[in-house]
Design a protein around this motif. Sequence first.
Motif, PDB file in Angstrom:
ATOM      1  N   ARG A 279     -10.602  11.639  28.559  1.00 45.88           N
ATOM      2  CA  ARG A 279      -9.289  10.763  28.718  1.00 45.88           C
ATOM      3  C   ARG A 279      -9.567   9.561  29.571  1.00 45.88           C
ATOM      4  O   ARG A 279      -8.640   8.851  29.675  1.00 45.88           O
ATOM      5  CB  ARG A 279      -8.146  11.888  29.170  1.00 45.88           C
ATOM      6  CG  ARG A 279      -8.004  12.791  27.959  1.00 45.88           C
ATOM      7  CD  ARG A 279      -6.636  13.464  28.291  1.00 45.88           C
ATOM      8  NE  ARG A 279      -6.780  14.334  29.628  1.00 45.88           N
ATOM      9  CZ  ARG A 279      -7.145  15.491  29.915  1.00 45.88           C
ATOM     10  NH1 ARG A 279      -7.545  16.248  28.850  1.00 45.88           N
ATOM     11  NH2 ARG A 279      -6.950  16.069  31.007  1.00 45.88           N
ATOM     12  N   TRP A 280     -10.341   9.863  30.595  1.00 43.03           N
ATOM     13  CA  TRP A 280     -10.604   8.495  31.498  1.00 43.03           C
ATOM     14  C   TRP A 280     -12.010   8.300  31.797  1.00 43.03           C
ATOM     15  O   TRP A 280     -12.733   9.457  31.979  1.00 43.03           O
ATOM     16  CB  TRP A 280      -9.713   8.650  32.749  1.00 43.03           C
ATOM     17  CG  TRP A 280     -10.064   8.065  33.807  1.00 43.03           C
ATOM     18  CD1 TRP A 280      -9.870   6.579  33.905  1.00 43.03           C
ATOM     19  CD2 TRP A 280     -10.537   8.444  35.267  1.00 43.03           C
ATOM     20  NE1 TRP A 280     -10.436   5.832  35.149  1.00 43.03           N
ATOM     21  CE2 TRP A 280     -10.784   7.018  35.869  1.00 43.03           C
ATOM     22  CE3 TRP A 280     -11.061   9.509  35.750  1.00 43.03           C
ATOM     23  CZ2 TRP A 280     -11.336   7.135  37.234  1.00 43.03           C
ATOM     24  CZ3 TRP A 280     -11.343   9.507  37.061  1.00 43.03           C
ATOM     25  CH2 TRP A 280     -11.464   8.311  37.973  1.00 43.03           C
ATOM     26  N   THR A 281     -12.509   7.141  31.550  1.00 48.32           N
ATOM     27  CA  THR A 281     -14.038   6.827  31.827  1.00 48.32           C
ATOM     28  C   THR A 281     -14.108   5.940  33.125  1.00 48.32           C
ATOM     29  O   THR A 281     -13.403   4.924  33.380  1.00 48.32           O
ATOM     30  CB  THR A 281     -14.678   6.002  30.612  1.00 48.32           C
ATOM     31  OG1 THR A 281     -14.573   6.706  29.412  1.00 48.32           O
ATOM     32  CG2 THR A 281     -16.132   5.917  31.200  1.00 48.32           C
ATOM     33  N   PRO A 282     -14.729   6.567  34.303  1.00 48.72           N
ATOM     34  CA  PRO A 282     -14.792   5.668  35.521  1.00 48.72           C
ATOM     35  C   PRO A 282     -15.602   4.101  35.371  1.00 48.72           C
ATOM     36  O   PRO A 282     -16.297   4.186  34.290  1.00 48.72           O
ATOM     37  CB  PRO A 282     -15.663   6.489  36.390  1.00 48.72           C
ATOM     38  CG  PRO A 282     -15.697   7.951  35.857  1.00 48.72           C
ATOM     39  CD  PRO A 282     -15.508   7.622  34.414  1.00 48.72           C
ATOM     40  N   ARG A 283     -15.120   3.187  36.056  1.00 45.36           N
ATOM     41  CA  ARG A 283     -15.803   1.862  35.722  1.00 45.36           C
ATOM     42  C   ARG A 283     -17.035   1.856  36.531  1.00 45.36           C
ATOM     43  O   ARG A 283     -18.106   0.794  36.259  1.00 45.36           O
ATOM     44  CB  ARG A 283     -14.717   0.955  36.446  1.00 45.36           C
ATOM     45  CG  ARG A 283     -13.551   0.971  35.665  1.00 45.36           C
ATOM     46  CD  ARG A 283     -12.556  -0.349  35.966  1.00 45.36           C
ATOM     47  NE  ARG A 283     -11.352  -0.250  35.387  1.00 45.36           N
ATOM     48  CZ  ARG A 283     -10.330  -1.194  35.508  1.00 45.36           C
ATOM     49  NH1 ARG A 283     -10.545  -2.129  36.585  1.00 45.36           N
ATOM     50  NH2 ARG A 283      -9.314  -1.187  34.688  1.00 45.36           N
TER      51      ARG A 283
ATOM     52  N   GLU B  31     -20.936   6.528  38.472  1.00 49.82           N
ATOM     53  CA  GLU B  31     -20.182   7.406  37.881  1.00 49.82           C
ATOM     54  C   GLU B  31     -20.497   7.620  36.452  1.00 49.82           C
ATOM     55  O   GLU B  31     -20.624   8.638  35.975  1.00 49.82           O
ATOM     56  CB  GLU B  31     -18.511   7.275  37.983  1.00 49.82           C
ATOM     57  CG  GLU B  31     -18.427   7.136  39.506  1.00 49.82           C
ATOM     58  CD  GLU B  31     -18.506   8.097  40.218  1.00 49.82           C
ATOM     59  OE1 GLU B  31     -18.959   9.304  39.876  1.00 49.82           O
ATOM     60  OE2 GLU B  31     -18.023   8.334  41.604  1.00 49.82           O
ATOM     61  N   ARG B  32     -20.705   6.561  35.714  1.00 47.34           N
ATOM     62  CA  ARG B  32     -21.069   6.604  34.181  1.00 47.34           C
ATOM     63  C   ARG B  32     -22.339   7.216  34.070  1.00 47.34           C
ATOM     64  O   ARG B  32     -22.709   7.990  32.957  1.00 47.34           O
ATOM     65  CB  ARG B  32     -20.833   5.033  33.912  1.00 47.34           C
ATOM     66  CG  ARG B  32     -19.383   4.382  33.907  1.00 47.34           C
ATOM     67  CD  ARG B  32     -19.514   3.027  33.421  1.00 47.34           C
ATOM     68  NE  ARG B  32     -19.558   3.054  32.028  1.00 47.34           N
ATOM     69  CZ  ARG B  32     -18.655   2.667  31.158  1.00 47.34           C
ATOM     70  NH1 ARG B  32     -17.450   2.490  31.723  1.00 47.34           N
ATOM     71  NH2 ARG B  32     -19.031   2.432  29.936  1.00 47.34           N
ATOM     72  N   ALA B  33     -23.445   6.890  34.959  1.00 48.28           N
ATOM     73  CA  ALA B  33     -24.525   7.510  34.864  1.00 48.28           C
ATOM     74  C   ALA B  33     -24.568   8.880  34.915  1.00 48.28           C
ATOM     75  O   ALA B  33     -25.231   9.718  34.173  1.00 48.28           O
ATOM     76  CB  ALA B  33     -25.584   6.810  35.786  1.00 48.28           C
TER      77      ALA B  33
END
Length: 567
Positions: free
Chosen positions: A511-515, A519-521
């Motif tokens: 529901r939320w993807t960090p920028r 964090e995405r890795a």
Amino acid sequence: MLALGLWGVDRGGMWRDEAVTFQVAGRTVPQIWRLVHGVDAVHGLYYVLMHAVLAVHADEVVLRLPSVAGAVLATALVAEVGARLARPRVGLWAGLLYAVNPMVGHYAQEGRSYALVAAGVMGATLLLLRGVECGAWWGYGLVLGVTCWLHEFAVLVVLAHGLSLALARVRGRVWRGWGCAAGAVLLSLLPMVVVSRAQAAQVAWLRRPTGETVAGLARQFFGASEGVYWVCLGLAVAGLLAGMAGRRRGGGAWKGQVPLVGVGALNGDLTLAGTGGRKGQITLAGVAAPLVVVPPGVLMLASQSSPPLYVDRYVLYALAGAPLLVAAGGEWVAGVAERLRPREGTPLAPPNPRPHRGDRPEAGRKVPEVERKVPEVERKAPASARRPLRSYSATLLGLLAVALVPLQQFPLLQQDRDPARRPDDLAAIARAAAYGVRKGDAVLYLPAYTRNTELAYPGAFRGTRDLVLARTGDVSGTLYGVEVPAAEVRSRVAGVQRVWVVADRAVLAGRWTPRNPGERAKLDLLQREFTVGGEAVRGRTVVRLYVRPLSPASLRPPSLPPRPARW
């Protein structure tokens, strides 16, 4: 207020904002100074204060005691303002209404600065009255300046105080004294404004206020339960209208109120009876209405045309105006009831027939004393003899009515002592982690702010390996530490067969993807190379075990050693 503040203060868990206070206050003053240059500048003075407090004994109860003390002090100051601008029983009612408000009780048990800010604002308001009365403004400027450094949005009370002076039409010397004090406060606050403006990304999660936001704040100010809300709101409107009516008449008391004489009334500066006043007089409605309306209103309007800044706790101090208006309305109702109540001992009007000529005394002849004497039964008791009894009766009835408020809202007050009523419960998260995590296990925090649990309750994670932490918060001058770059995350996780993840549920659910690339890795590695081996959910946070699936090569039986050669 002290009893309500201490009731359930040890609720057995901190939520994330309290945990930030706890772990930052545990640092040295130079480390706190370095931190506020990058984050949380608005709380810098509060962190230094809590550093001194927690140096005595660092636990959750001590963490909340300054807030309890702030709420108690604010309650006393609300009562004092009501007593000065009206009468003692108005102050008593206002103080009790403030003390039993669920929003006040909530922040009285929170290890943040908001209860202390509310006490500072009420102290400055009381010193505002003193400044109008005797011209001494240094105390007002000092208290307001310290309060604004505890939280910069307390500066909005300057606008409310300015409106109060404008409504009172004070003299020029009052404007000059107040202007100098307020100007000094604003100048002292400029460094914080410059630094905190660069930290605006901290509140990027806020949303613009709507009509529902206004209605929700009104519920928090005047009463969370339905019956209490409408009664208190009606009394507040009555108190405001009575003050406006008194001002139009130019008197110091509204219709139905017994006028009082106080210290400020002797020099014509303050109105200590009623809410209506003449030119140059500060009134109860003139102080309470701007206080309850201006700071929230200005912050909500500013949040419409700029990045949103409004959160209800930022304007907790404005709540003090609500019980003052409600108590003023109660005083107006009590005054009207006293006027409508028949006076005991008042004789019926005797018939007044037209006197006969023979009944009139001759010109120049004095009427004998016996003829002028009024029968004892027809004498009426003086009003001053009856007024104290009626005043005490009205005061006791008011206290009884105020006592019904916490009874109506008792379920809300009781529920607020439950850690589950806070946005999160880090103690519950730590217990869930301690149940499964073992010494030597690898841990990931997704996003990095979930590391707050480990910083608040390190015992649950003792002996674990924080896979991607490069530098701790106290060393790096950050809240949660500095992690390795995204390119290094894969090498840190490589070779790890199982990893515990403390994560925001919204991130794991997509529901939320960090920028942040790091964090995405982390999220990408968990989704592609691991499977879920178990989890425990605590509110918005999940503690989840990830394990690498067995590869086909690992499932193949081990090859037999080659046959020995024949001789």
